[in-house]
Design a protein around this motif. Structure first.
Motif, PDB file in Angstrom:
ATOM      1  N   SER A  30      18.573 -46.669 -45.036  1.00 18.99           N
ATOM      2  CA  SER A  30      17.966 -45.695 -45.953  1.00 18.99           C
ATOM      3  C   SER A  30      17.698 -46.321 -47.324  1.00 18.99           C
ATOM      4  O   SER A  30      16.691 -46.007 -47.961  1.00 18.99           O
ATOM      5  N   GLU A  35      23.439 -54.705 -52.898  1.00 21.03           N
ATOM      6  CA  GLU A  35      24.034 -54.739 -51.558  1.00 21.03           C
ATOM      7  C   GLU A  35      25.308 -55.583 -51.587  1.00 21.03           C
ATOM      8  O   GLU A  35      25.297 -56.703 -52.091  1.00 21.03           O
ATOM      9  N   ALA A  56      18.550 -45.379 -31.192  1.00 20.17           N
ATOM     10  CA  ALA A  56      17.404 -44.682 -30.619  1.00 20.17           C
ATOM     11  C   ALA A  56      16.592 -44.146 -31.795  1.00 20.17           C
ATOM     12  O   ALA A  56      17.058 -43.295 -32.548  1.00 20.17           O
ATOM     13  N   ALA A  97      20.193 -42.235 -38.308  1.00 20.84           N
ATOM     14  CA  ALA A  97      19.197 -42.984 -39.073  1.00 20.84           C
ATOM     15  C   ALA A  97      17.906 -42.172 -39.209  1.00 20.84           C
ATOM     16  O   ALA A  97      17.257 -42.188 -40.271  1.00 20.84           O
TER      17      ALA A  97
HETATM   18  P1  FAD Z   1      24.101 -47.810 -43.581  1.00 18.27           P
HETATM   19  O1  FAD Z   1      23.133 -48.224 -42.544  1.00 18.27           O
HETATM   20  O2  FAD Z   1      25.556 -47.805 -43.243  1.00 18.27           O
HETATM   21  O3  FAD Z   1      23.864 -48.744 -44.854  1.00 18.27           O
HETATM   22  C1  FAD Z   1      24.724 -48.728 -45.965  1.00 18.27           C
HETATM   23  C2  FAD Z   1      24.558 -50.032 -46.730  1.00 18.27           C
HETATM   24  O4  FAD Z   1      25.304 -49.956 -47.950  1.00 18.27           O
HETATM   25  C3  FAD Z   1      25.096 -51.247 -45.973  1.00 18.27           C
HETATM   26  O5  FAD Z   1      24.165 -52.294 -46.024  1.00 18.27           O
HETATM   27  C4  FAD Z   1      26.388 -51.576 -46.699  1.00 18.27           C
HETATM   28  O6  FAD Z   1      26.734 -52.959 -46.629  1.00 18.27           O
HETATM   29  C5  FAD Z   1      26.034 -51.151 -48.128  1.00 18.27           C
HETATM   30  N1  FAD Z   1      27.216 -50.828 -48.958  1.00 18.27           N
HETATM   31  C6  FAD Z   1      28.313 -50.126 -48.584  1.00 18.27           C
HETATM   32  N2  FAD Z   1      29.173 -50.018 -49.629  1.00 18.27           N
HETATM   33  C7  FAD Z   1      28.600 -50.667 -50.671  1.00 18.27           C
HETATM   34  C8  FAD Z   1      29.005 -50.903 -52.022  1.00 18.27           C
HETATM   35  N3  FAD Z   1      30.197 -50.478 -52.485  1.00 18.27           N
HETATM   36  N4  FAD Z   1      28.176 -51.601 -52.838  1.00 18.27           N
HETATM   37  C9  FAD Z   1      26.973 -52.056 -52.377  1.00 18.27           C
HETATM   38  N5  FAD Z   1      26.549 -51.878 -51.097  1.00 18.27           N
HETATM   39  C10 FAD Z   1      27.355 -51.184 -50.254  1.00 18.27           C
HETATM   40  N6  FAD Z   1      21.287 -43.287 -35.653  1.00 18.27           N
HETATM   41  C11 FAD Z   1      20.128 -42.983 -35.034  1.00 18.27           C
HETATM   42  O7  FAD Z   1      19.187 -42.494 -35.677  1.00 18.27           O
HETATM   43  N7  FAD Z   1      19.966 -43.212 -33.695  1.00 18.27           N
HETATM   44  C12 FAD Z   1      20.958 -43.761 -32.932  1.00 18.27           C
HETATM   45  O8  FAD Z   1      20.789 -43.937 -31.730  1.00 18.27           O
HETATM   46  C13 FAD Z   1      22.189 -44.098 -33.561  1.00 18.27           C
HETATM   47  N8  FAD Z   1      23.187 -44.646 -32.846  1.00 18.27           N
HETATM   48  C14 FAD Z   1      24.349 -44.987 -33.473  1.00 18.27           C
HETATM   49  C15 FAD Z   1      25.377 -45.533 -32.719  1.00 18.27           C
HETATM   50  C16 FAD Z   1      26.583 -45.860 -33.310  1.00 18.27           C
HETATM   51  C17 FAD Z   1      27.680 -46.448 -32.477  1.00 18.27           C
HETATM   52  C18 FAD Z   1      26.754 -45.642 -34.701  1.00 18.27           C
HETATM   53  C19 FAD Z   1      28.050 -45.989 -35.375  1.00 18.27           C
HETATM   54  C20 FAD Z   1      25.730 -45.099 -35.460  1.00 18.27           C
HETATM   55  C21 FAD Z   1      24.526 -44.758 -34.853  1.00 18.27           C
HETATM   56  N9  FAD Z   1      23.478 -44.182 -35.579  1.00 18.27           N
HETATM   57  C22 FAD Z   1      22.317 -43.836 -34.964  1.00 18.27           C
HETATM   58  C23 FAD Z   1      23.655 -43.844 -37.001  1.00 18.27           C
HETATM   59  C24 FAD Z   1      23.006 -44.865 -37.941  1.00 18.27           C
HETATM   60  O9  FAD Z   1      23.501 -46.159 -37.711  1.00 18.27           O
HETATM   61  C25 FAD Z   1      23.299 -44.450 -39.380  1.00 18.27           C
HETATM   62  O10 FAD Z   1      23.032 -43.074 -39.554  1.00 18.27           O
HETATM   63  C26 FAD Z   1      22.435 -45.229 -40.350  1.00 18.27           C
HETATM   64  O11 FAD Z   1      22.757 -46.607 -40.281  1.00 18.27           O
HETATM   65  C27 FAD Z   1      22.625 -44.699 -41.769  1.00 18.27           C
HETATM   66  O12 FAD Z   1      21.898 -45.476 -42.670  1.00 18.27           O
HETATM   67  P2  FAD Z   1      22.386 -45.605 -44.175  1.00 18.27           P
HETATM   68  O13 FAD Z   1      21.383 -46.451 -44.841  1.00 18.27           O
HETATM   69  O14 FAD Z   1      22.654 -44.260 -44.740  1.00 18.27           O
HETATM   70  O15 FAD Z   1      23.796 -46.353 -44.108  1.00 18.27           O
END
Ligand code: FAD
Length: 446
Positions: A17, A36, A55, A316
């Protein structure tokens, strides 16, 4: 729509995101710094057992289309048109996702998707990426942030700070610490572990056009295809107890367990024992917080605001919808953050709660109900209704995965459809009972 702005936006977290958000904001003319905590993922390697393939469905694709990234991402994705259910005995059975069998969700590696988004964002004018910057402190009043870096602590300030830093969000933690929000974390007593089915003789060992499910009641395994013709399997099982990840300690016990419960997997997964013993068990849970923004200057999105369990494949997809909605709110509020952030929270919070609940409910469906003949019959009836009443009866799965209908609206609509269906079936049953009763009475009289 795009304008040049002097005010820098700090996006914490260059995950899915955060990178998408940086791309959207840069297109609006904002200078953006993405912070990051990890090194550049395009140069590093994935942690063992943490590859995760996602997915990706219509909501995520809709967001990618808006920045012209859908074709590039889809080039690395594999369409899955239905579920392949693997019983303990007997042949696997295919259940199409859509009535016509033509709609697909798309298997893509989270790393590949992240890299594509990062490359897109970093190439846009005005975007800077600071890797190895872990946020450890935030003053929500001034926007002053402190990061730990390999060179020591670094301070930066931005008038707008957006937390896209995942389920364990440090930004959310800072707001919590300042008493500016309340959160609830509901962990499942289930965890997950990744296993691999490598290619067999250079080909996929299973049908690559399906999401494979081994429903076992109290446990479940799924497998999604990868472009290198392997499958990533994810085993969901309680973390503790007599039948749990903790209960299998030796190679012999692991082999015995899989031979009993997943007999068709064993010959396809030659590294199973090693992977089982060495890959970590991940945690699963739902994160909720009452405020997604503070003073119109600090905001949360994606998992940082609303992590959900993965059983609808929507985490995601939902995070990408947050980005689209925030961009829309900025449009409507003429880039006044103090108006746009509260509006964004207002529009998204109910939807995030709706998908959080649907994802929890889908766990029961996937690990248990998909295997039952009654469930399979109800899916066939649903598909028949969808064909008979196009656009008027649409299944929950179809609305969640193949539309951008807001999640809360999906719940309302499906509830209404079920009520109507219940009334029709109830009415038909009453009519039938009446007709049978009348016929019996006539027969008795005659
Ligand atoms: P994240 O992808 O977790 O990104 C967060 C980022 O912030 C990371 O790069 C991290 O290193 C960084 N960060 C963390 N703390 C700090 C800090 N203090 N300072 C600086 N940077 C930091 N979603 C789907 O849509 N379809 C699916 O099929 C699906 N399958 C999944 C299967 C599993 C087993 C899991 C666990 C999740 C699945 N998801 C799926 C969910 C999906 O992975 C997450 O919803 C998505 O990655 C969220 O994106 P985000 O950017 O909010 O967080």
């Amino acid at each position: 729509m795009s304008a040049d702005h002097d005010d820098e936006v700090a996006v914490v977290g260059a995950g899915l995101s955060g990178c998408l958000l940086a791309a959207f904001l840069a297109r609006r003319g904002y200078p953006v710094t993405l912070y990051e905590r990890r090194p550049d993922p395009r140069t590093g390697r994935v942690d063992r057992g943490r590859s995760i393939n996602l997915a990706l469905s219509e909501r995520g694709l809709d967001a990618l289309r808006r920045i012209g990234l859908d074709a590039r991402v889809m080039a690395e994705a594999l369409p899955m048109r239905g579920r392949m259910i693997h019983p303990v005995d007997g042949e696997p059975q295919f259940q199409a996702y859509s009535a016509a069998g033509d709609r697909a969700i798309n298997s893509i590696s989270r790393g590949a998707l992240n890299n594509a988004l990062l490359t897109e964002a970093a190439a846009l004018p005005g975007v800077q990426v600071a890797f190895d910057h872990r946020l450890v402190d935030l003053d929500p009043g001034t926007g002053e942030m402190i990061f730990e870096t390999p060179q020591g602590k670094v301070t930066a300030t931005a008038p707008v700070v957006l937390g896209a830093d995942g389920a364990g969000s440090a930004v959310r933690g800072q707001l919590l610490g300042h008493g500016l929000l309340r959160e609830s974390l509901d962990f499942l007593d289930y965890g997950y572990k990744e296993l691999t089915i490598p290619p067999m003789g250079g080909s996929f060992a299973l049908d690559p056009e399906a999401l494979h499910i081994w429903p076992r009641g109290t446990s479940m395994m799924i497998a999604l295809p990868n472009p290198d013709r392997s499958f990533t399997c994810t085993l969901f099982w309680p973390t503790h107890g007599t039948a749990s990840f903790a209960s299998l300690g030796s190679p012999a016990a692991i082999e015995r367990h899989f031979a009993q419960h997943y007999p068709d997997l064993l010959p396809l997964a030659p590294n199973l024992v090693d992977e089982y013993l060495h890959n970590p068990v991940g945690v699963l849970g739902t994160v909720r917080c009452d405020s997604w923004q503070v003073n119109g200057t600090v905001g949360l999105l994606g998992d940082a605001a609303h992590a959900i369990v993965p059983f609808y494949g929507q985490g995601a997809n939902c995070a990408f919808e947050d980005v689209v909605e925030l961009d829309r709110c900025l449009d409507e509020c003429a880039d006044d953050w103090s108006a746009a952030l509260p509006r964004y929270q207002h529009r998204r919070q109910g939807n995030a709660e709706a998908i959080a609940q649907m994802a929890l409910a889908n766990f029961v469906e996937m690990r248990d109900r998909v295997a039952s003949p009654l469930f399979q019959l109800s899916r066939r009836v649903e598909h028949t209704l969808e064909r008979a009443l196009p656009g008027r009866y649409v299944s929950r799965y179809e609305l969640v995965s193949f539309s951008t209908t807001p999640y809360a609206e999906v719940r309302r609509r499906v509830r209404y459809q079920h009520q109507v269906l219940g009334a029709v079936v109830g009415g038909a049953a009453a009519l039938l009972a009446g007709a049978v009763g009348a016929a019996l009475r006539r027969r008795r009289r005659g």
